[in-house]
Design a protein around this motif. Structure first.
Motif, PDB file in Angstrom:
ATOM      1  N   GLU A 258     -12.689   1.392  -9.423  1.00  0.00           N
ATOM      2  CA  GLU A 258     -12.559   2.700  -8.782  1.00  0.00           C
ATOM      3  C   GLU A 258     -11.102   3.136  -8.676  1.00  0.00           C
ATOM      4  OE1 GLU A 258     -14.518   2.210  -5.083  1.00  0.00           O
ATOM      5  OE2 GLU A 258     -16.539   2.118  -5.958  1.00  0.00           O
ATOM      6  N   ALA A 259     -10.173   2.175  -8.628  1.00  0.00           N
ATOM      7  CA  ALA A 259      -8.752   2.491  -8.517  1.00  0.00           C
ATOM      8  C   ALA A 259      -8.138   2.937  -9.842  1.00  0.00           C
ATOM      9  CB  ALA A 259      -7.988   1.290  -7.971  1.00  0.00           C
TER      10      ALA A 259
ATOM     11  N   SER B  15      -8.488  -1.590  -1.305  1.00  0.00           N
ATOM     12  CA  SER B  15      -8.608  -0.366  -2.093  1.00  0.00           C
ATOM     13  C   SER B  15      -7.282   0.372  -2.169  1.00  0.00           C
ATOM     14  CB  SER B  15      -9.692   0.543  -1.502  1.00  0.00           C
ATOM     15  OG  SER B  15     -10.966  -0.057  -1.624  1.00  0.00           O
TER      16      SER B  15
ATOM     17  N   CYS C   8       0.820  -1.216   0.000  1.00  0.00           N
ATOM     18  CA  CYS C   8       0.000   0.000   0.000  1.00  0.00           C
ATOM     19  C   CYS C   8       0.853   1.265   0.000  1.00  0.00           C
ATOM     20  CB  CYS C   8      -0.928   0.013   1.217  1.00  0.00           C
ATOM     21  SG  CYS C   8      -2.146  -1.307   1.223  1.00  0.00           S
TER      22      CYS C   8
ATOM     23  N   ARG D 163      -4.773  -1.265 -16.783  1.00  0.00           N
ATOM     24  CA  ARG D 163      -4.690   0.119 -16.271  1.00  0.00           C
ATOM     25  C   ARG D 163      -5.225   1.064 -17.329  1.00  0.00           C
ATOM     26  NH1 ARG D 163      -5.166   4.443 -14.171  1.00  0.00           N
ATOM     27  NH2 ARG D 163      -3.584   5.566 -12.966  1.00  0.00           N
TER      28      ARG D 163
ATOM     29  N   ALA E  30     -13.690  -2.274  -6.551  1.00  0.00           N
ATOM     30  CA  ALA E  30     -12.575  -1.493  -6.031  1.00  0.00           C
ATOM     31  C   ALA E  30     -11.494  -1.312  -7.088  1.00  0.00           C
ATOM     32  CB  ALA E  30     -11.992  -2.167  -4.791  1.00  0.00           C
ATOM     33  N   ALA E  31     -11.276  -2.328  -7.912  1.00  0.00           N
ATOM     34  CA  ALA E  31     -10.294  -2.221  -8.990  1.00  0.00           C
ATOM     35  C   ALA E  31     -10.739  -1.184 -10.020  1.00  0.00           C
ATOM     36  CB  ALA E  31     -10.093  -3.584  -9.647  1.00  0.00           C
TER      37      ALA E  31
ATOM     38  N   ALA F 143      -2.263   0.593  -9.416  1.00  0.00           N
ATOM     39  CA  ALA F 143      -2.609   1.432 -10.569  1.00  0.00           C
ATOM     40  C   ALA F 143      -1.605   2.566 -10.748  1.00  0.00           C
ATOM     41  CB  ALA F 143      -4.021   1.993 -10.388  1.00  0.00           C
ATOM     42  N   ARG F 144      -1.162   3.132  -9.646  1.00  0.00           N
ATOM     43  CA  ARG F 144      -0.214   4.254  -9.719  1.00  0.00           C
ATOM     44  C   ARG F 144       1.092   3.878 -10.397  1.00  0.00           C
ATOM     45  NH1 ARG F 144       4.162   5.941  -7.176  1.00  0.00           N
ATOM     46  NH2 ARG F 144       4.100   4.321  -5.562  1.00  0.00           N
TER      47      ARG F 144
ATOM     48  N   LEU G 250      -4.851  -1.607  -4.434  1.00  0.00           N
ATOM     49  CA  LEU G 250      -5.198  -1.489  -5.851  1.00  0.00           C
ATOM     50  C   LEU G 250      -4.836  -0.108  -6.396  1.00  0.00           C
ATOM     51  CD1 LEU G 250      -8.592  -3.380  -5.744  1.00  0.00           C
ATOM     52  CD2 LEU G 250      -6.582  -4.081  -7.057  1.00  0.00           C
ATOM     53  N   ARG G 251      -5.039   0.934  -5.588  1.00  0.00           N
ATOM     54  CA  ARG G 251      -4.664   2.278  -6.043  1.00  0.00           C
ATOM     55  C   ARG G 251      -3.155   2.389  -6.242  1.00  0.00           C
ATOM     56  NH1 ARG G 251      -8.955   4.182  -2.599  1.00  0.00           N
ATOM     57  NH2 ARG G 251      -7.530   4.702  -0.897  1.00  0.00           N
ATOM     58  N   GLU G 252      -2.387   1.769  -5.356  1.00  0.00           N
ATOM     59  CA  GLU G 252      -0.928   1.780  -5.513  1.00  0.00           C
ATOM     60  C   GLU G 252      -0.504   0.993  -6.747  1.00  0.00           C
ATOM     61  OE1 GLU G 252       2.309   3.018  -3.409  1.00  0.00           O
ATOM     62  OE2 GLU G 252       0.709   4.246  -4.236  1.00  0.00           O
TER      63      GLU G 252
END
Length: 301
Positions: free
Chosen positions: A271-272, A127, A103, A300, A268-269, A134-135, A130-132
């Motif tokens: 939204e990420a 969440s 994370c 992505r 969640a994916a 994606a980043r 997944l955001r990390e």
């Protein structure tokens, strides 16, 4: 007892694989094929990130299918892939980042051409993880995850092992009799009786637990007279490893996804920042296939 990360103890013991779906040795072969398909779809020299990698089971499978890949691997535990380097020489080609939170990844934005994870991301705050992911992924790059299923052949047997460990480590259990014997507070006949009770108990037993316990007790008995401190350390270490394994399996059970939580992960994916997100049950084996987990595929945006 131990407060150390149970996964650190597990990986430091020299394990490459954390989970298989049944006692069939072919299971890991089928899982490796799952990763080989992904690896073969990557361009030459692609940079991949494996999340919650442990000692590198996924990188080994990926590199077996595409030797040109450049792989970074992170794990929150203090992993020990170097212990397996002689058996799996491709581990030397992987850049490992132990004690690293998925994370909070130490990589620049849009660094990687693909992200993978096998039985790992679901243990983290999903969440955030997944955001990390994606980043650090380039636009259009794929992510493939293999996740625990609450009805899989990995998760369901964990209940039996947890119950077995609880019986072994209870106040009147076999491990307590072993410690009393080492400290000269109990007789060998009492230890032997506790051992027979454990083996005769109709409750389920796992070969890797019962085999290690009985072998360890034999070593303690042999060492008690000539090497009492070593015998006590061995008995205490057995208890520590059992407690850590129980915690590890309890975490595994808690992390497993049912159909509803798998759907939430899919959302969640999205939204990420991922598109083309699908999540489906994954089976291994040709005859009488075993449910191994959920397979998530995404790109992505």
């Amino acid at each position: 007892m131990t407060s150390e990360n149970p996964w650190t103890l597990y990986w430091q013991s020299g394990n490459l694989y954390s989970c298989i779906a049944s006692q069939d040795a072919k299971d890991q072969t089928y899982i490796d094929e799952f990763w080989a398909e992904f690896a073969k779809g990557m361009a030459q020299g692609a940079q991949l990130l494996d999340l919650a990698s442990g000692n590198g089971a996924v990188p080994v499978a990926l590199l077996a299918a595409n030797t040109s890949l450049s792989i970074s691997a992170v794990d929150l535990a203090d992993i020990a892939p170097e212990r397996l380097a002689e058996k799996f020489d491709t581990l030397g080609e992987v850049q490992f980042f132990p004690e690293t939170d998925i994370c909070d990844l130490p990589f620049d934005d849009a660094r990687f051409d693909g992200v993978t994870s096998q039985f790992g991301l679901e243990y983290a705050p999903q969440s955030l993880a997944l955001r990390e992911a994606a980043r650090v992924l380039k636009p259009g790059a794929p992510m493939r995850l293999l996740l625990h299923h609450n009805e899989s052949g990995i998760v369901r047997p964990a209940e039996t092992v947890i119950a077995e460990i609880e019986a072994l480590t209870r106040p009147d259990g076999l491990i307590e009799h072993l410690k009393r014997f080492v400290r000269e507070q109990g007789e060998l006949r009492d230890l032997e009786a506790a051992g027979r009770d454990y083996l005769d108990d109709p409750a389920g037993k796992s070969k890797h637990i019962s085999g290690q316990i009985m072998a360890g007790i034999s070593r303690v008995i042999d060492d008690r007279q000539s090497f009492p401190e070593r015998a006590l350390a061995l008995a205490s270490g057995m208890e520590q490893r059992l407690v850590a394994e129980s915690v590890r399996l309890s975490q595994l059970r808690s992390a497993a996804l049912d159909e509803a939580s798998a759907s939430l992960l899919q959302m969640a994916a999205i939204e990420a920042g991922f598109g083309s997100v699908s999540i489906d049950e994954q089976f291994v084996g040709d005859q009488d296939p075993a449910l191994v987990g959920w397979a998530l595929h995404a790109l992505r945006l």
